[in-house]
Design a protein around this motif. Structure first.
Motif, short mmCIF file in Angstrom:
data_model
loop_
_atom_site.label_atom_id
_atom_site.label_comp_id
_atom_site.label_asym_id
_atom_site.label_seq_id
_atom_site.Cartn_x
_atom_site.Cartn_y
_atom_site.Cartn_z
N ILE A 40 21.83 -26.63 -8.61
CA ILE A 40 21.74 -25.22 -8.98
C ILE A 40 23.15 -24.64 -8.90
O ILE A 40 23.71 -24.48 -7.82
CB ILE A 40 20.80 -24.44 -8.05
N HIS A 41 23.72 -24.35 -10.06
CA HIS A 41 25.06 -23.77 -10.10
C HIS A 41 24.98 -22.25 -10.19
O HIS A 41 23.98 -21.70 -10.67
CB HIS A 41 25.83 -24.30 -11.32
N ASN A 42 26.05 -21.59 -9.78
CA ASN A 42 26.09 -20.13 -9.91
C ASN A 42 25.93 -19.69 -11.35
O ASN A 42 25.27 -18.69 -11.65
CB ASN A 42 27.40 -19.59 -9.34
N SER A 312 20.10 -21.48 -2.38
CA SER A 312 21.35 -21.47 -3.13
C SER A 312 22.10 -20.16 -2.96
O SER A 312 23.33 -20.12 -2.99
CB SER A 312 21.06 -21.71 -4.61
N LYS A 317 25.82 -22.02 3.33
CA LYS A 317 25.12 -23.29 3.13
C LYS A 317 26.13 -24.43 3.13
O LYS A 317 27.29 -24.26 2.76
CB LYS A 317 24.31 -23.27 1.83
N LYS A 320 25.88 -27.99 -2.14
CA LYS A 320 25.12 -27.61 -3.33
C LYS A 320 23.63 -27.85 -3.13
O LYS A 320 23.22 -28.89 -2.60
CB LYS A 320 25.63 -28.43 -4.52
N ILE A 321 22.81 -26.90 -3.57
CA ILE A 321 21.37 -27.06 -3.53
C ILE A 321 20.94 -27.86 -4.76
O ILE A 321 21.34 -27.55 -5.89
CB ILE A 321 20.64 -25.71 -3.50
#
Length: 325
Positions: A40-42, A312, A317, A320-321
């Motif tokens: 999951i990217h920004n 995310s 965190k 990366k999720i």
């Protein structure tokens, strides 16, 4: 098959849902991939909000990068690819049990690269490497970066170090300083600490930094601009704070600073094929040597997309999720 979809733009945790849809087929020049892990990217989240440079037609499916196994190939594609473990970026609907990608865009991965690293090897790291090239900095130069504890920030620092370029790594939380130092990062400062600018000047030296990369926005941009040297370059990479960047006219004028935006999709899209291959080889080589910090902060099934998005969006965190089928 299962896929993550949305029918309207909005906050990802509110509009994303699990949908049943038909398994796609590989068209001419494409491959069909069975998804193993997808990050999951920004930019995936900003696309879901309808606020990214690319705005898909609705209804849409989420995800732009994944590691997968080639299940089938379309017309004109070498059948030897079937069964290969590859990563594909710049795709659509990678948050699905199966998705398609252009055969020319997939990157086969050596066994030394884990699934967790491989699934996020191209999009963010390639952007970070393209960004480093974009800055046109040389060995021994200083580069300031904000959001250094993010995926791009960590990779950027590793890539710069491999090329002999110094980085001043800024974070917004005091706790993030020790988190990065524990990972072996040097020159880490928190912008929440009083007097951090003076410490930064001591680290960089009197001539100032050659370039700076901002991914936050807001008042910190004015602070890092003051740390640049004459004819310095300020590159706007993101806007994590969600507010306009602030700049001092006097600093801009007196130092002859240049401000540029950097959108990875455009820069990479305009890049010659030979240049892309050179940079991808550099990335794969560094990853195989375990010299890129691409950690996973959690792996969630597609069915738990809301929890995955919440993770995310959580500050601090560890990596990366990732999503799995």
């Amino acid at each position: 098959m299962k896929t993550i979809a949305y029918d309207t733009f909005g906050e990802p945790e509110a509009v994303l849902y699990v949908s049943d849809t038909d398994k796609p087929s590989a068209a001419a020049g494409e491959v069909l991939l069975r998804m193993v892990l997808s990050p999951i990217h920004n930019h995936d989240l900003w696309t879901t909000r309808g606020k990214y440079g690319y705005k898909p037609d609705l209804p849409a499916q989420g995800g732009t990068e994944a590691l997968g196994i080639v299940e089938a190939v379309g017309e004109g594609v070498d059948t030897e690819l079937i069964g290969k473990r590859v990563v594909a970026a710049g795709v659509q609907a990678s948050w699905s049990a199966y998705f398609t990608a252009k055969a020319e865009a997939i990157v086969p991965l050596p066994d030394q690269i884990s699934d967790e690293v491989g699934c996020q090897l191209i999009a963010m790291p390639f952007s970070a490497l393209a960004l480093l090239e974009f800055l046109d900095v040389q060995k021994g130069d200083w580069v300031i970066q904000t959001a250094s504890n993010g995926t791009v920030g960590k990779v950027f620092a590793d890539l710069a170090k491999a090329r002999g370029i110094n980085t001043l790594n800024l974070v917004r939380r005091a706790e993030a300083v020790s988190e990065l130092q524990d990972l072996g990062f040097a020159n880490v400062l928190s912008t929440s600490e009083d007097g951090w600018q003076n410490k930064a000047r001591t680290i960089i030296g009197d001539t100032g930094a050659r370039a700076a990369v901002d991914s936050v926005g807001g008042p910190v941009v004015e602070d890092i601009a003051e740390l640049l040297g004459v004819d310095g370059l300020l590159v706007v990479f993101g806007s994590g704070a969600g507010v306009p960047l602030q700049l001092s006219a006097m600093t801009m004028i007196s130092k002859h600073l240049v401000v540029k935006g950097f959108w990875g999709s455009r820069v990479i899209g305009d890049m010659p094929a030979d240049e892309k291959r050179r940079l991808i080889v550099e990335l794969v080589t560094l990853a195989a040597k375990n010299e890129l910090r691409l950690s996973a902060g959690g792996i969630f099934p597609l069915e738990d997309i809301k929890s995955a998005v919440e993770a995310s969006l959580t500050a601090g965190k560890s990596g990366k999720i990732l999503l799995r089928p």
